[in-house]
Write an enzyme that holds these catalytic residues in place. Sequence first.
Site, PDB file in Angstrom:
ATOM      1  N   CYS A   2      67.820  33.619 -18.584  1.00 30.46           N
ATOM      2  CA  CYS A   2      67.664  34.459 -19.805  1.00 30.46           C
ATOM      3  C   CYS A   2      67.869  33.157 -20.823  1.00 30.46           C
ATOM      4  O   CYS A   2      68.126  31.912 -20.567  1.00 30.46           O
ATOM      5  CB  CYS A   2      68.712  35.406 -19.845  1.00 30.46           C
ATOM      6  SG  CYS A   2      68.804  36.358 -18.440  1.00 30.46           S
ATOM      7  N   ARG A  27      61.789  31.944 -21.462  1.00 27.04           N
ATOM      8  CA  ARG A  27      62.967  32.024 -20.451  1.00 27.04           C
ATOM      9  C   ARG A  27      62.859  33.210 -19.794  1.00 27.04           C
ATOM     10  O   ARG A  27      63.746  33.223 -18.737  1.00 27.04           O
ATOM     11  CB  ARG A  27      64.282  31.531 -21.062  1.00 27.04           C
ATOM     12  CG  ARG A  27      64.345  30.135 -21.723  1.00 27.04           C
ATOM     13  CD  ARG A  27      65.735  29.819 -22.159  1.00 27.04           C
ATOM     14  NE  ARG A  27      66.769  29.904 -20.982  1.00 27.04           N
ATOM     15  CZ  ARG A  27      66.959  28.794 -20.206  1.00 27.04           C
ATOM     16  NH1 ARG A  27      66.386  27.343 -20.423  1.00 27.04           N
ATOM     17  NH2 ARG A  27      68.011  28.820 -19.245  1.00 27.04           N
ATOM     18  N   TRP A  76      65.753  37.901 -18.366  1.00 25.61           N
ATOM     19  CA  TRP A  76      64.978  37.768 -17.241  1.00 25.61           C
ATOM     20  C   TRP A  76      65.612  38.643 -16.114  1.00 25.61           C
ATOM     21  O   TRP A  76      66.726  38.049 -15.708  1.00 25.61           O
ATOM     22  CB  TRP A  76      64.390  36.553 -16.583  1.00 25.61           C
ATOM     23  CG  TRP A  76      63.503  36.396 -15.634  1.00 25.61           C
ATOM     24  CD1 TRP A  76      62.127  36.761 -15.403  1.00 25.61           C
ATOM     25  CD2 TRP A  76      63.881  36.270 -14.193  1.00 25.61           C
ATOM     26  NE1 TRP A  76      61.611  36.693 -14.302  1.00 25.61           N
ATOM     27  CE2 TRP A  76      62.682  36.445 -13.343  1.00 25.61           C
ATOM     28  CE3 TRP A  76      64.808  36.130 -13.477  1.00 25.61           C
ATOM     29  CZ2 TRP A  76      62.412  36.315 -12.100  1.00 25.61           C
ATOM     30  CZ3 TRP A  76      64.938  35.898 -12.123  1.00 25.61           C
ATOM     31  CH2 TRP A  76      63.595  36.094 -11.314  1.00 25.61           C
ATOM     32  N   ASN A 103      73.619  34.131 -19.245  1.00 20.73           N
ATOM     33  CA  ASN A 103      72.632  33.990 -18.357  1.00 20.73           C
ATOM     34  C   ASN A 103      72.943  33.389 -16.983  1.00 20.73           C
ATOM     35  O   ASN A 103      73.977  32.562 -16.879  1.00 20.73           O
ATOM     36  CB  ASN A 103      71.853  32.544 -19.346  1.00 20.73           C
ATOM     37  CG  ASN A 103      71.053  31.809 -18.384  1.00 20.73           C
ATOM     38  OD1 ASN A 103      70.466  32.520 -17.523  1.00 20.73           O
ATOM     39  ND2 ASN A 103      70.810  30.591 -18.459  1.00 20.73           N
ATOM     40  N   GLY A 104      72.440  33.861 -15.962  1.00 22.92           N
ATOM     41  CA  GLY A 104      73.011  33.362 -14.446  1.00 22.92           C
ATOM     42  C   GLY A 104      73.481  34.681 -13.592  1.00 22.92           C
ATOM     43  O   GLY A 104      72.617  35.564 -14.086  1.00 22.92           O
ATOM     44  N   GLU A 486      47.270  22.883  -7.836  1.00 26.81           N
ATOM     45  CA  GLU A 486      47.562  23.157  -9.260  1.00 26.81           C
ATOM     46  C   GLU A 486      46.747  24.075  -9.694  1.00 26.81           C
ATOM     47  O   GLU A 486      47.077  25.155 -10.305  1.00 26.81           O
ATOM     48  CB  GLU A 486      47.823  21.788 -10.034  1.00 26.81           C
ATOM     49  CG  GLU A 486      48.204  22.003 -11.306  1.00 26.81           C
ATOM     50  CD  GLU A 486      49.237  22.648 -11.735  1.00 26.81           C
ATOM     51  OE1 GLU A 486      50.105  23.004 -10.905  1.00 26.81           O
ATOM     52  OE2 GLU A 486      49.651  22.941 -12.932  1.00 26.81           O
ATOM     53  N   LYS A 490      47.760  27.948 -10.925  1.00 21.99           N
ATOM     54  CA  LYS A 490      47.607  28.230 -12.445  1.00 21.99           C
ATOM     55  C   LYS A 490      46.726  29.534 -12.669  1.00 21.99           C
ATOM     56  O   LYS A 490      47.176  30.521 -13.272  1.00 21.99           O
ATOM     57  CB  LYS A 490      46.752  27.216 -13.162  1.00 21.99           C
ATOM     58  CG  LYS A 490      47.234  25.717 -13.509  1.00 21.99           C
ATOM     59  CD  LYS A 490      48.110  26.058 -14.981  1.00 21.99           C
ATOM     60  CE  LYS A 490      49.477  25.945 -14.780  1.00 21.99           C
ATOM     61  NZ  LYS A 490      50.287  25.175 -13.860  1.00 21.99           N
ATOM     62  N   GLU A 493      49.138  32.485 -11.334  1.00 21.99           N
ATOM     63  CA  GLU A 493      50.252  32.989 -12.154  1.00 21.99           C
ATOM     64  C   GLU A 493      49.571  33.421 -13.541  1.00 21.99           C
ATOM     65  O   GLU A 493      50.259  34.467 -14.212  1.00 21.99           O
ATOM     66  CB  GLU A 493      51.242  31.885 -12.602  1.00 21.99           C
ATOM     67  CG  GLU A 493      50.660  30.609 -13.248  1.00 21.99           C
ATOM     68  CD  GLU A 493      51.945  29.659 -13.498  1.00 21.99           C
ATOM     69  OE1 GLU A 493      51.624  28.541 -13.844  1.00 21.99           O
ATOM     70  OE2 GLU A 493      53.068  29.884 -13.597  1.00 21.99           O
ATOM     71  N   HIS A 509      39.181  23.395   9.691  1.00 18.01           N
ATOM     72  CA  HIS A 509      40.241  23.610  10.730  1.00 18.01           C
ATOM     73  C   HIS A 509      40.675  25.212  10.431  1.00 18.01           C
ATOM     74  O   HIS A 509      41.703  25.684  11.066  1.00 18.01           O
ATOM     75  CB  HIS A 509      41.457  22.663  10.684  1.00 18.01           C
ATOM     76  CG  HIS A 509      41.019  21.414  10.827  1.00 18.01           C
ATOM     77  ND1 HIS A 509      40.896  20.975  12.225  1.00 18.01           N
ATOM     78  CD2 HIS A 509      40.832  20.424  10.131  1.00 18.01           C
ATOM     79  CE1 HIS A 509      40.571  19.673  11.977  1.00 18.01           C
ATOM     80  NE2 HIS A 509      40.528  19.308  10.698  1.00 18.01           N
ATOM     81  N   LYS A 612      60.064  30.901 -17.541  1.00 15.95           N
ATOM     82  CA  LYS A 612      59.620  29.399 -17.679  1.00 15.95           C
ATOM     83  C   LYS A 612      60.626  28.609 -16.784  1.00 15.95           C
ATOM     84  O   LYS A 612      60.221  27.663 -15.933  1.00 15.95           O
ATOM     85  CB  LYS A 612      59.430  28.916 -19.177  1.00 15.95           C
ATOM     86  CG  LYS A 612      59.155  27.445 -19.220  1.00 15.95           C
ATOM     87  CD  LYS A 612      58.050  26.985 -19.987  1.00 15.95           C
ATOM     88  CE  LYS A 612      57.556  25.733 -20.107  1.00 15.95           C
ATOM     89  NZ  LYS A 612      56.516  25.625 -19.128  1.00 15.95           N
TER      90      LYS A 612
HETATM   91  O1  M6R Z   1      61.122  23.151 -15.272  1.00 10.60           O
HETATM   92  P1  M6R Z   1      60.576  22.770 -13.878  1.00 10.60           P
HETATM   93  O2  M6R Z   1      59.377  21.630 -14.118  1.00 10.60           O
HETATM   94  O3  M6R Z   1      61.545  22.301 -13.014  1.00 10.60           O
HETATM   95  O4  M6R Z   1      59.938  23.934 -13.303  1.00 10.60           O
HETATM   96  C1  M6R Z   1      59.305  24.101 -11.884  1.00 10.60           C
HETATM   97  C2  M6R Z   1      58.471  25.383 -11.942  1.00 10.60           C
HETATM   98  O5  M6R Z   1      59.075  26.434 -12.014  1.00 10.60           O
HETATM   99  C3  M6R Z   1      57.291  25.255 -12.689  1.00 10.60           C
HETATM  100  O6  M6R Z   1      56.538  24.106 -12.686  1.00 10.60           O
HETATM  101  C4  M6R Z   1      56.215  26.448 -12.351  1.00 10.60           C
HETATM  102  O7  M6R Z   1      55.850  26.316 -11.196  1.00 10.60           O
HETATM  103  C5  M6R Z   1      55.347  26.629 -13.540  1.00 10.60           C
HETATM  104  N1  M6R Z   1      55.321  28.113 -14.087  1.00 10.60           N
HETATM  105  C6  M6R Z   1      54.026  26.540 -13.080  1.00 10.60           C
HETATM  106  O8  M6R Z   1      53.067  26.490 -14.044  1.00 10.60           O
END
Ligand code: M6R
Length: 617
Positions: A2, A27, A76, A103-104, A486, A490, A493, A509, A612
């Site tokens: 959060c 967050r 969150w 938060n946590g 990657e 993208k 998500e 394979h 995030k």
């Molecule tokens: O803050 P971080 O780079 O450690 O975060 C790692 C992942 O949670 C982050 O890259 C996540 O996969 C992204 N939402 C991807 O776009």
Amino acid sequence: MCGIVGYVGPKSTVDVLLGGLKRLEYRGYDSAGVSVINQQGDLETRKRAGKLAILVDDITKTPLGEAHIGIGHTRWATHGAPTDGNAHPHLGGTTQKLSLIHNGIIENFAELKSELLEAGAVFASETDTEVAAHLVAAEYDKSGNLIESFRTVVRRLHGAFTILVMHEDEPGVVLAARRNAPLVIGLGDGENFLGSDVAAFVEHTKRAIAVGQDEIVILRKDSVEIENFAGDKVTREEFVIDWDASAASKGGWSSFMAKEIADQPQAVGDTLMARLGSDGNVHLEELASLTSLIPNIDRIILVACGTAAYAAEVGKYAIESWARIPVSVELSHEFRYRNPILTKNTLVVAVSQSGETMDTLMATRFAKEAGANVLSICNTQGATLAREADAVLYTHAGPEVAVASTKAFTAQITSMYLLALHLATARGTHSLNELQEIGRELLKLPAQIAEVLASSDAIRTLGKNFKDAKTVLFLGRNVGFPIALEGALKLKELAYIHSEGFAAGELKHGPIALIEQGQPVIVIVPSPADPDSLHAKVVSNIQEVRARGAQVIAIAEQGDTEVAKYAVEVIYVPKVHQMLAPILTVVPLQIFAMELSAAKGLDVDQPRNLAKSVTVE
Ligand code: M6R
């Protein structure tokens, strides 16, 4: 994961809190709330399920009182659904004069809740957080000393927490505690701030202090004290935030993601700046503490999650190729729990934009305990990971707000190129000339990314055209493989579309069975100048999927006419050193996912179910 913000000072507290929450909303965004103590001395709390805008609307229609102290939270959900009742702040005690945000995860909350229920406490939510509110209120009722009560309670909590608390009877102070979750203090003139990260208050002050593990902050408008959980005073050094407040705002772009994609020439340029000379020589002063280790490193393990792990995969190719040190990439959450072999000559490199990803933090702590040296590649100043590592190489991407990582990814890869060149130079694995030549190629990247951005109309149109696709596959080889992964992440998500990235050679394979008429397949094509003739192999892979009905979109080097024969569309990127191509080839994939998501009417910056910064394991 959060976001929390706290304020004591002369400004309109509601504005400061809502402004801070806006910048922390990345967050978590399933509910939000604030508490203030108004000028009549009454505690007022407002909280709403849904995005911050719902709370802002509510407060605009029915304003809270003028106040000069308050706390705010954007959530969150972990314990309890995202409802008004489960939103923070939570009030404690029968008088409901105490307000608390968290938060946590409080791991022993069930046991503490039973104890409170037996004592007659009435719970208004299903959260773990509310136990902390009732416990502090109960202690305060006994002792009349808020700091002591808070200290007593935080010592009893297990798990991860940043907690902020204030009490109607103590209207000049906000207390905060942190264990395994981030907390930063913002130092102002006659005002002070607390935040999950500096974005919470960067528009008000550039002076900050990162709070350490198991520490308590006593925040008043003209004083800040820090102590440990035992009550001993702690001194922490102040640092200057190098982010510009405007960097954390959309600045006219349709979304933060659009802005952050466009920021990439600068993010890469700033990450190179002062570290790479025009002669191509790399100077990483930040790594001075590792100087004696470098000749003895026998193995490098890159730990990371999500997009950062794909950046690490690219780093693996560069470090192995240039510095000739064996490298493995490990997902932090797997690494930590599989009893890996670590020695004092192992360098663990933790890659993280936020520097607060709990899985990566735990992996780092584990590595340090096992005797390994830890370098962190991190984007957020004062983040826990940066403070706990033996050395830190900051990416200078600036604040990344959109949940989907873009500019942090290219900046992370850039940092790993620098690291690889630094190690190669120190170990003398290649002639200085060769390494300088690569260095000079690196310097061209910002302008080359700008070129990719300037010619992005075709990929934007493709994104829109594929909005009804049910599944999209991505293929790549060598450094193109992590870019395929990657690209697929993208799309998952942002657009909630099933997508997979494959090593193109792996296709035959098994995955080739997925190909049917019309299946979109995006292929990252290596340079035709590739000495290992991977180009020819990837062109063969394209023909294999085409023969089975796939629609191929190729991301290829300018001048690659061969590939044009087999693709429905070719997106060209500038010619670049083969190892550096990921920084360019990923950009069209970011744009593709963003446009597709927008065409589906989805929220590009805040995709569903995500946050995030993942600060829980
Ligand atoms: O803050 P971080 O780079 O450690 O975060 C790692 C992942 O949670 C982050 O890259 C996540 O996969 C992204 N939402 C991807 O776009």
